[in-house]
Design an enzyme around this catalytic site. Structure first.
Site, PDB file in Angstrom:
ATOM      1  N   ASP A 321       0.824  -1.200   0.000  1.00  0.00           N
ATOM      2  CA  ASP A 321       0.000   0.000   0.000  1.00  0.00           C
ATOM      3  C   ASP A 321       0.866   1.262   0.000  1.00  0.00           C
ATOM      4  OD1 ASP A 321      -2.727   1.177   0.444  1.00  0.00           O
ATOM      5  OD2 ASP A 321      -1.786   1.888   2.298  1.00  0.00           O
ATOM      6  N   GLU A 350       1.902   0.224  -4.915  1.00  0.00           N
ATOM      7  CA  GLU A 350       0.877   1.193  -5.322  1.00  0.00           C
ATOM      8  C   GLU A 350       1.499   2.586  -5.404  1.00  0.00           C
ATOM      9  OE1 GLU A 350      -3.386   2.980  -3.700  1.00  0.00           O
ATOM     10  OE2 GLU A 350      -1.741   2.575  -2.324  1.00  0.00           O
TER      11      GLU A 350
END
Length: 606
Positions: A321, A350
């Site tokens: 993330d 990400e």
């Protein structure tokens, strides 16, 4: 865990030791234990176990912590040994610590790759397999299915129960949003406010059930990709009231200070240092304290945590993330440490940018002007996602700006990437409007887009419910709606295909056809891509190896189009024939051929 306590150590105890255990035979023999307990620093740990040496004991500002560096030698055998805590030469405490045997071929595990299609699931919204854990005593955020931002009861058992559906659809990997503990008062369902990095949230299940999920998925040829968060933790994390050091989190003394989200400050050759610091050290929100990965003890803790989960849960990949928000040097070190331990593994980061130059910066083997490098294999391809939506929603096409030009030109930017074939491509995810909504609920455009995502270069990821034309714009509570059929009493059961609209049934069958065909397509799994500049609203590209070839044709026009095979002569032989996937028709490319209105062709060239 078992702790043997002696009377003279009444004021000293061990609350936890992390990692929870370790393994013999790891490539990196070093292990650092974080030991937490009241006044534990008053004691001196010792170990007497063949093949294991205690190299260093680190005492920090907080006397409730010890950090212990071990070396697990090649001769060390699996087993349990005592960490003995002494004072004045006398043993005050004993803590049993286990070294496990690694599973066969663990180091050479195969991570997800372009032969896979990943199914992204919001576990709380997928299926409630165990209603008994909907509300757990001691956890404030209990079941409230009426609240779109509350917990709805989906869990690991629900995913286990529907592995047959995932397999039947043709998905070969599952990425669930984080399942580790999120003991927050509200909105804990999404999993990104971690309060314990080593334990599955009991409202989802247990560590043992997570491993069972991974094992049962593996039996069906499905890999598990773990969603990890290293940028921040939850404000309810157990260490928040008892920090190991004075710099464990950023702005620890000051408290909440929001990030400026200036992600380009990392690459900006003209950028001010204050802006870079504001980006990486600032917090997302007040309930997500920003971790300071420049602290070497925290850095080691996070690296070992990810390796622990790979071994424990037999993972097939990691999704990281908010990849650019932690310290960049730490992220490079983390990727290299993980990939050194598992050379065939995969990690996708990400980086939410629609600039391919920004995304490309982070990938392994990328030569950057500032010298930065890492070992990150894959990134989420937000630039392609954005280009596809723009192309599908474009209302006009003319000679130099075709409907498909955004997609065509974005793919041409692949020269910026070291390994464009390793990027993870997707029509939507848990943080953005549903793909069907992004294309304005145009079913024809939806199918054109899905055809592209499942046949172009890269590793496709599909969000749960995309196959059902699930809708939702911006509002996370709606985007992450419950999967119909995942709860007892649901009027529609998509797992069984009951109660679906005609378009939903068609969309599911359409995607199932593509996914299962893709499993056996060498050209798509391993091939290169060659595309031809769009003309008159038609985009044509080929996936190919020396042994296999697939032609894909996308027509956005409201009428059928006739194409000349001669235009593609550099890759398509004059006497080529093929079979079209959806119609099953045999095609001959000795002359012209037709593509349907608002249609697509996926042709295995013979």
């Amino acid at each position: 865990m078992t702790v043997v306590s002696f009377a003279e150590a009444a004021k000293v105890k061990v609350d936890r030791v992390e990692p929870l255990n370790w393994w013999v035979g790891m490539k990196n023999p070093a292990l650092q234990l974080m030991i937490h307990g009241e006044n534990i620093a008053d004691l001196n740990p010792t170990i007497n176990y063949a093949g294991v040496s205690l190299d260093r004991v680190i005492k920090v500002e907080n006397p409730n912590y010890l950090f212990v560096d071990l070396t697990i030698g090649k001769e060390a055998q699996a087993g349990t040994f005592n960490i003995e805590f002494k004072k004045g030469g006398k043993v005050q405490l004993k803590y049993p610590y286990e070294l496990k045997k690694r599973e066969a071929n663990s180091a050479n595990r195969q991570g997800f790759d372009a032969s896979d299609v990943i199914y992204l699931i919001t576990p709380d919204r997928f299926a409630n397999g165990d209603p008994s854990n909907d509300t757990v005593e001691g956890y404030a955020d209990g079941l409230n299915r009426e609240d779109k931002m509350g917990r709805h009861g989906g869990d690991i058992q629900g995913m286990i129960d529907h592995l047959d559906y995932v397999e039947d659809m043709g998905f070969t990997a599952i990425w669930p949003q984080p399942l580790v503990e999120n003991d927050q008062e509200h909105m804990s369902y999404h999993g990104y406010s971690i309060t314990d990095f080593y334990h599955i949230d009991p409202r989802f299940g247990s560590n043992e059930l997570y491993r069972e999920f991974s094992d049962k998925a593996a039996e069906k040829g499905i890999k598990i990709v773990m969603d990890m968060v290293f940028n921040h933790c939850g404000s309810g994390h157990w260490w928040m009231g008892d920090f190991p050091t004075n710099d464990w989190i950023n702005y620890q003394a000051e408290g909440f200070k929001p990030t400026n989200h200036k992600r380009t400050s990392i690459q900006d050759p003209h950028g001010a240092q204050v802006d870079l610091q504001g980006m990486t050290d600032g917090w997302f929100v007040e309930t997500m304290p920003d971790l300071n990965q420049r602290n070497p003890l925290l850095a080691e803790y996070l690296i070992q945590n990810s390796i622990w989960w790979v071994e424990y849960a037999n993972l097939g990949g990691i999704r990281m993330d908010t990849y650019p928000y932690p310290d960049a040097d730490f992220m490079a070190d983390w990727t290299c440490r993980v990939m050194a331990e598992y050379p065939n593994f995969n990690i996708v980061g990400e980086e939410w940018s629609i600039s391919p130059a920004i995304v490309a910066f982070w990938q392994r083997d990328k030569v950057n002007i500032n010298g930065y490098s890492s070992c990150l294999p894959s990134l989420m391809d937000f630039p392609i996602q954005d280009a596809v939506v723009k192309s599908l929603n474009k209302e006009e096409s003319f000679h130099w700006s075709d409907y498909w030009n955004d997609m065509y030109e974005m793919l041409a930017h692949d020269f910026l990437y070291a390994h464009p074939e390793d990027l993870t491509i997707f029509p939507d995810n848990h943080d953005m409007s549903r793909f069907y909504s992004q294309v304005n609920e145009n079913f024809d455009h939806f199918k054109l887009g899905i055809t592209y995502f499942l046949t172009t270069r890269g590793i496709p990821q599909i969000y749960y419910g995309t196959e059902l034309l699930m809708k939702g714009v911006e509002d996370h509570g709606i985007i992450r709606s419950d999967f119909p059929g995942g709860w007892e009493g649901d009027a529609i059961n998509a797992f069984e295909g009951k109660g679906l609209s005609a378009d939903q049934a068609e969309a599911t069958a359409f995607m199932k056809t593509l996914l299962n065909w893709r499993k056996n397509s060498e050209a798509v799994a391993k091939g290169k891509i060659k595309h031809f500049a769009p003309e008159d609203g038609v985009y044509v590209y080929f996936r190919y190896t020396e042994e296999a070839q697939v032609m894909v044709v996308l027509n956005k026009n409201a009428e059928a189009k006739t194409l000349s095979s001669a235009r593609f002569a550099e890759i398509l032989k004059a006497d080529a024939t093929g079979k079209e996937l959806f119609s099953g028709k045999n095609m001959n490319f000795s002359g012209d051929f037709e593509v349907p209105a608002k249609g697509y062709l996926v042709v295995d060239i013979q």
